[in-house]
Design a protein around this motif. Structure first.
Motif, PDB file in Angstrom:
ATOM      1  N   ALA A   1       7.833  -9.816   3.868  1.00 43.94           N
ATOM      2  CA  ALA A   1       8.824  -9.638   2.531  1.00 43.94           C
ATOM      3  C   ALA A   1       8.457  -7.937   2.254  1.00 43.94           C
ATOM      4  O   ALA A   1       9.466  -7.541   1.797  1.00 43.94           O
ATOM      5  N   MET A   2       7.422  -7.622   2.135  1.00 39.76           N
ATOM      6  CA  MET A   2       6.855  -6.201   1.589  1.00 39.76           C
ATOM      7  C   MET A   2       8.001  -5.263   2.651  1.00 39.76           C
ATOM      8  O   MET A   2       8.466  -4.558   2.129  1.00 39.76           O
ATOM      9  N   GLY A   3       7.833  -5.539   3.855  1.00 39.06           N
ATOM     10  CA  GLY A   3       8.417  -4.369   4.633  1.00 39.06           C
ATOM     11  C   GLY A   3       9.965  -4.676   4.453  1.00 39.06           C
ATOM     12  O   GLY A   3      10.571  -3.439   4.383  1.00 39.06           O
ATOM     13  N   ALA A   4      10.560  -5.776   4.388  1.00 36.49           N
ATOM     14  CA  ALA A   4      11.776  -5.815   4.268  1.00 36.49           C
ATOM     15  C   ALA A   4      12.458  -5.452   2.904  1.00 36.49           C
ATOM     16  O   ALA A   4      13.430  -4.568   2.595  1.00 36.49           O
ATOM     17  N   PHE A   5      11.448  -5.673   1.666  1.00 35.84           N
ATOM     18  CA  PHE A   5      11.889  -5.231   0.398  1.00 35.84           C
ATOM     19  C   PHE A   5      11.970  -3.390   0.315  1.00 35.84           C
ATOM     20  O   PHE A   5      12.763  -2.827  -0.180  1.00 35.84           O
ATOM     21  N   MET A   6      10.659  -2.922   0.912  1.00 31.23           N
ATOM     22  CA  MET A   6      10.572  -1.572   0.870  1.00 31.23           C
ATOM     23  C   MET A   6      11.633  -0.903   1.576  1.00 31.23           C
ATOM     24  O   MET A   6      12.398   0.051   1.047  1.00 31.23           O
ATOM     25  N   ALA A   7      12.173  -1.384   2.803  1.00 30.37           N
ATOM     26  CA  ALA A   7      13.221  -0.755   3.758  1.00 30.37           C
ATOM     27  C   ALA A   7      14.770  -0.799   2.748  1.00 30.37           C
ATOM     28  O   ALA A   7      15.345   0.104   2.783  1.00 30.37           O
ATOM     29  N   ALA A   8      14.981  -2.045   2.351  1.00 27.93           N
ATOM     30  CA  ALA A   8      16.064  -2.379   1.431  1.00 27.93           C
ATOM     31  C   ALA A   8      15.997  -1.698   0.349  1.00 27.93           C
ATOM     32  O   ALA A   8      17.289  -1.244  -0.122  1.00 27.93           O
ATOM     33  N   SER A   9      15.280  -1.375  -0.271  1.00 29.96           N
ATOM     34  CA  SER A   9      15.003  -0.660  -1.813  1.00 29.96           C
ATOM     35  C   SER A   9      14.943   0.898  -1.359  1.00 29.96           C
ATOM     36  O   SER A   9      15.202   1.600  -2.503  1.00 29.96           O
ATOM     37  N   GLY A  10      14.817   1.383  -0.134  1.00 31.93           N
ATOM     38  CA  GLY A  10      14.652   2.835   0.170  1.00 31.93           C
ATOM     39  C   GLY A  10      13.421   3.446  -0.237  1.00 31.93           C
ATOM     40  O   GLY A  10      13.326   4.512  -0.469  1.00 31.93           O
ATOM     41  N   PHE A  11      12.245   2.536  -0.409  1.00 31.68           N
ATOM     42  CA  PHE A  11      11.111   3.291  -0.786  1.00 31.68           C
ATOM     43  C   PHE A  11      10.107   3.127   0.766  1.00 31.68           C
ATOM     44  O   PHE A  11      10.499   2.650   1.847  1.00 31.68           O
ATOM     45  N   GLU A  12       9.356   4.159   0.642  1.00 33.24           N
ATOM     46  CA  GLU A  12       8.582   4.468   1.813  1.00 33.24           C
ATOM     47  C   GLU A  12       7.077   3.737   1.520  1.00 33.24           C
ATOM     48  O   GLU A  12       6.556   3.942   0.251  1.00 33.24           O
ATOM     49  N   ILE A  13       6.552   3.242   2.382  1.00 31.35           N
ATOM     50  CA  ILE A  13       4.994   2.521   2.289  1.00 31.35           C
ATOM     51  C   ILE A  13       4.128   3.703   2.452  1.00 31.35           C
ATOM     52  O   ILE A  13       4.092   4.274   3.577  1.00 31.35           O
ATOM     53  N   PRO A  14       3.111   3.918   1.501  1.00 28.11           N
ATOM     54  CA  PRO A  14       2.351   4.831   1.628  1.00 28.11           C
ATOM     55  C   PRO A  14       1.107   4.465   2.680  1.00 28.11           C
ATOM     56  O   PRO A  14       0.831   3.263   2.731  1.00 28.11           O
ATOM     57  N   PRO A  15       0.757   5.358   3.459  1.00 27.10           N
ATOM     58  CA  PRO A  15      -0.274   4.771   4.478  1.00 27.10           C
ATOM     59  C   PRO A  15      -1.490   4.436   3.762  1.00 27.10           C
ATOM     60  O   PRO A  15      -1.937   5.119   2.754  1.00 27.10           O
ATOM     61  N   PRO A  16      -2.443   3.572   4.272  1.00 25.31           N
ATOM     62  CA  PRO A  16      -3.525   3.077   3.637  1.00 25.31           C
ATOM     63  C   PRO A  16      -4.755   4.267   3.764  1.00 25.31           C
ATOM     64  O   PRO A  16      -4.710   5.037   4.775  1.00 25.31           O
ATOM     65  N   PRO A  17      -5.644   4.454   2.843  1.00 26.29           N
ATOM     66  CA  PRO A  17      -6.598   5.384   2.732  1.00 26.29           C
ATOM     67  C   PRO A  17      -7.592   5.027   3.881  1.00 26.29           C
ATOM     68  O   PRO A  17      -7.822   4.116   4.531  1.00 26.29           O
ATOM     69  N   GLU A  18      -7.772   6.384   4.506  1.00 27.80           N
ATOM     70  CA  GLU A  18      -8.693   6.074   5.930  1.00 27.80           C
ATOM     71  C   GLU A  18     -10.075   5.617   5.638  1.00 27.80           C
ATOM     72  O   GLU A  18     -10.509   4.788   6.491  1.00 27.80           O
ATOM     73  N   HIS A  19     -10.639   5.934   4.627  1.00 25.48           N
ATOM     74  CA  HIS A  19     -11.818   5.484   4.124  1.00 25.48           C
ATOM     75  C   HIS A  19     -11.956   4.882   2.805  1.00 25.48           C
ATOM     76  O   HIS A  19     -12.211   5.574   1.792  1.00 25.48           O
ATOM     77  N   PRO A  20     -11.322   3.668   2.411  1.00 25.33           N
ATOM     78  CA  PRO A  20     -11.160   3.279   1.188  1.00 25.33           C
ATOM     79  C   PRO A  20     -12.438   2.982   0.351  1.00 25.33           C
ATOM     80  O   PRO A  20     -13.407   2.733   1.016  1.00 25.33           O
ATOM     81  N   THR A  21     -12.335   3.317  -0.808  1.00 22.70           N
ATOM     82  CA  THR A  21     -13.582   3.093  -1.533  1.00 22.70           C
ATOM     83  C   THR A  21     -13.385   1.657  -2.226  1.00 22.70           C
ATOM     84  O   THR A  21     -12.283   1.060  -1.999  1.00 22.70           O
ATOM     85  N   ALA A  22     -14.503   0.927  -2.768  1.00 23.22           N
ATOM     86  CA  ALA A  22     -14.659  -0.175  -3.275  1.00 23.22           C
ATOM     87  C   ALA A  22     -13.440  -0.357  -4.431  1.00 23.22           C
ATOM     88  O   ALA A  22     -12.936  -1.342  -4.408  1.00 23.22           O
ATOM     89  N   GLU A  23     -13.061   0.771  -5.027  1.00 21.21           N
ATOM     90  CA  GLU A  23     -12.197   0.556  -6.239  1.00 21.21           C
ATOM     91  C   GLU A  23     -10.834   0.443  -5.517  1.00 21.21           C
ATOM     92  O   GLU A  23      -9.980  -0.405  -5.991  1.00 21.21           O
ATOM     93  N   GLU A  24     -10.599   1.209  -4.526  1.00 20.89           N
ATOM     94  CA  GLU A  24      -9.285   0.965  -3.544  1.00 20.89           C
ATOM     95  C   GLU A  24      -9.095  -0.252  -3.016  1.00 20.89           C
ATOM     96  O   GLU A  24      -8.072  -0.892  -2.926  1.00 20.89           O
ATOM     97  N   ILE A  25     -10.128  -0.747  -2.376  1.00 24.99           N
ATOM     98  CA  ILE A  25     -10.077  -2.160  -2.047  1.00 24.99           C
ATOM     99  C   ILE A  25      -9.694  -3.140  -2.959  1.00 24.99           C
ATOM    100  O   ILE A  25      -8.751  -3.950  -2.715  1.00 24.99           O
ATOM    101  N   ALA A  26     -10.339  -3.090  -3.979  1.00 22.32           N
ATOM    102  CA  ALA A  26     -10.155  -4.197  -5.169  1.00 22.32           C
ATOM    103  C   ALA A  26      -8.816  -4.020  -5.407  1.00 22.32           C
ATOM    104  O   ALA A  26      -7.828  -4.865  -5.902  1.00 22.32           O
TER     105      ALA A  26
END
Length: 223
Positions: free
Chosen positions: A100-125
């Motif tokens: 659903a996320m992929g279809a929504f972002m594509a239809a809305s004209g949004f780009e999915i940002p890449p996940p952080p390479e080394h996520p912090t605990a805050e970014e994971i939460a």
């Protein structure tokens, strides 16, 4: 300045959700505003939050001094874009949140940002909260937003200065819906820097435009 997490989203406590989720969120906003000193406030609301605040203006005339409704996705004004938009809630029910996320972002004209390479605990939460948010969004909130219809007479008579704002991504559904609503209210949209999420993509320029817009509070009832 006050920000908050709407019922059922992010850090808000689990709570019973009504069938009319947009209306329930609008009532929750009024409960919050009743706790704030200083009289009518000005509100910036984006996307589905802008739909909530438009409903709030209808239910509680004059409780907000100025509403800057940034790219509210009002289905009535999507035209052919609505006919071509995929059934995202259906995709969610059948294939899950990632599809659903992929279809929504594509239809809305949004780009999915890449996940952080080394996520912090805050970014994971934060990622876990966002996934939970999309579960609620695709399952309950998106259908409610899509079914919402503006009461143009009530909005015009609400006593709230309604500024419909759009970003720079012409042709995307939320942009075109914002243009349609602004014209239905008798004006043109105010242009803000960035796209649908310009407040995070270009925060300094967006904030300057917002301050400029709020400083014009005495000029017009609807823009």
């Amino acid at each position: 300045m006050v920000t908050f997490d709407p019922r059922g989203l992010s850090r808000s406590q689990p709570a019973e959700l009504a069938d009319d989720l947009v209306g329930q969120h609008a009532d929750d906003v009024q409960r919050l505003l009743a706790e704030l000193p200083g009289g009518p406030v000005s509100v910036l609301a984006n996307s589905g939050g802008a739909i909530t605040m438009l409903e709030h203006a209808t239910r509680y005339p004059g409780a907000v001094r100025t509403l800057v409704a940034h790219e509210p996705p009002v289905s009535r004004y999507l035209g052919a874009l609505l006919a071509d938009f995929p059934d995202i809630p259906g995709i969610y029910r059948e294939q899950g949140v990632d599809a659903a996320m992929g279809a929504f972002m594509a239809a809305s004209g949004f780009e999915i940002p890449p996940p952080p390479e080394h996520p912090t605990a805050e970014e994971i939460a934060q990622g876990e909260r966002m996934r939970d948010n999309f579960e609620l969004f695709f399952g309950r909130l998106m259908p409610a937003i899509g079914a919402w219809e503006p009461d143009l007479d009530a909005l015009t008579a609400a006593g709230t200065r309604i500024v419909v704002a759009v970003g720079d991504a012409a042709g995307t559904p939320a942009y075109e819906a914002g243009v349609g609503l602004a014209r239905a209210l008798g004006g043109e949209p105010v242009r803000f820097p960035g796209d649908h999420g310009g407040f995070s993509g270009e925060p300094e320029a967006f904030a300057a435009r917002l301050a400029e817009t709020l400083n014009q509070e005495n000029e017009c009832a609807t823009c």
